[in-house]
Design an enzyme around this catalytic site. Sequence first.
Site, PDB file in Angstrom:
ATOM      1  N   HIS A 174      36.130  43.224  41.273  1.00 28.13           N
ATOM      2  CA  HIS A 174      36.044  41.876  40.699  1.00 28.13           C
ATOM      3  C   HIS A 174      35.780  41.893  39.190  1.00 28.13           C
ATOM      4  CE1 HIS A 174      36.397  40.042  44.648  1.00 28.13           C
ATOM      5  NE2 HIS A 174      36.503  38.874  44.038  1.00 28.13           N
ATOM      6  N   HIS A 227      39.091  42.531  37.723  1.00 28.08           N
ATOM      7  CA  HIS A 227      39.796  41.234  37.784  1.00 28.08           C
ATOM      8  C   HIS A 227      39.398  40.366  36.590  1.00 28.08           C
ATOM      9  CE1 HIS A 227      39.368  36.914  38.569  1.00 28.08           C
ATOM     10  NE2 HIS A 227      40.570  37.004  39.104  1.00 28.08           N
ATOM     11  N   HIS A 266      44.035  34.742  42.142  1.00 30.32           N
ATOM     12  CA  HIS A 266      42.814  35.541  42.119  1.00 30.32           C
ATOM     13  C   HIS A 266      42.956  36.800  42.992  1.00 30.32           C
ATOM     14  CE1 HIS A 266      38.458  36.348  42.284  1.00 30.32           C
ATOM     15  NE2 HIS A 266      38.599  36.465  43.594  1.00 30.32           N
TER      16      HIS A 266
HETATM   17 ZN    ZN Z   1      37.094  37.096  44.932  1.00 27.17          ZN
END
Ligand code: ZN
Length: 343
Positions: free
Chosen positions: A234, A237, A251
């Site tokens: 994450h 990300h 996402h």
């Molecule tokens: Zn997530």
Amino acid sequence: MAGLGLRGPVCILAGKSARRDLESTWAATFGAVNLPYGVYAFGGECSVPEIARARAAAEAMGARVIVAAGGGKALDTGRAVAAELSVPAVICPTIASTDSPCSAISVIYTESGEVEGSRKHDRNPALVLVDSAVIAAAPLRMLVAGMGDALSTWFEARACIRSNARNMGGGACTRAVAALAELCWRTLQEDGVAAVQAMKSPGPVPAPALERIIEANTLLSGLGFESAGLAGAHSIHNGLCEAPEVHAYLHGEKVAFGTLCQLVLERAPAEEIAQVLAFCRSVGLPTTLDAIGLANLDDAMLARIAARSVIPGEWIHNEPFPVTAAMVAEAIREADRIGRQRA
Ligand SMILES: [Zn+2]
């Protein structure tokens, strides 16, 4: 809701497609238990002004419970309004594209759609109610992105367990949650392809494999990330979001690539990386920079992405070893190389 002792009036906060798909259900089911309700048409962005508008509408209805129906932003707004009014939130996702429905977190955006921050609420939703027939009728890409978000759950949980990191509530990860996170990954491997197939050729009722993937994306991943913690996937990300080109991607699509990067960063066994790659390919999740709009990623942007991934407070510091921007940059290039090579 009646069974849980929740009382009206109910304020339903819902986007356009949720109203189209569910309005007749609301009329029939709330009518049957004499729960008065009103509908607030969600404006589309989970922003501070929109939360204020929705809150004013809920107050005008005298709402004692907020029902949020729709995609992630509608659900985040509903949770935020319920928290401000100290009333229970009931969450009805109409897509299974992220693991946020069960959580106590709202991501707040500016009115023009940039991430502004997040709010951690005191309570999780009183009820998360998923109509799998509604999810089955949503675009396939949403479900696949949800599998990308769910893919990271076990690997991030494992990193947190190895480093003895704290979870989202500041507590320790229990063995129960570790088992749920692992089950999440196993379910993706066992049922992912069949669920994609079921979305492509829907039957009269959602296929059992699709039901299990909806559970993995929504419940197992949601409990897993919140009660175990997040890590490299994450944060990478969040780093990737520095590049404007990735904004067209969901996402979970970026988290899937972030998961590959995390495994490279951790020097995970080659067989495990191969398993994750095979899974991503089998359901159509991105495994290369090209597949998330970054075919021409230059070193300057890569450095920016890597630097953003490791800012203080990022979850990547839950990895069981110190992580630097240089390590992240190298892992991103290597993950992309592996992703391309075996394609
Ligand atoms: Zn997530």
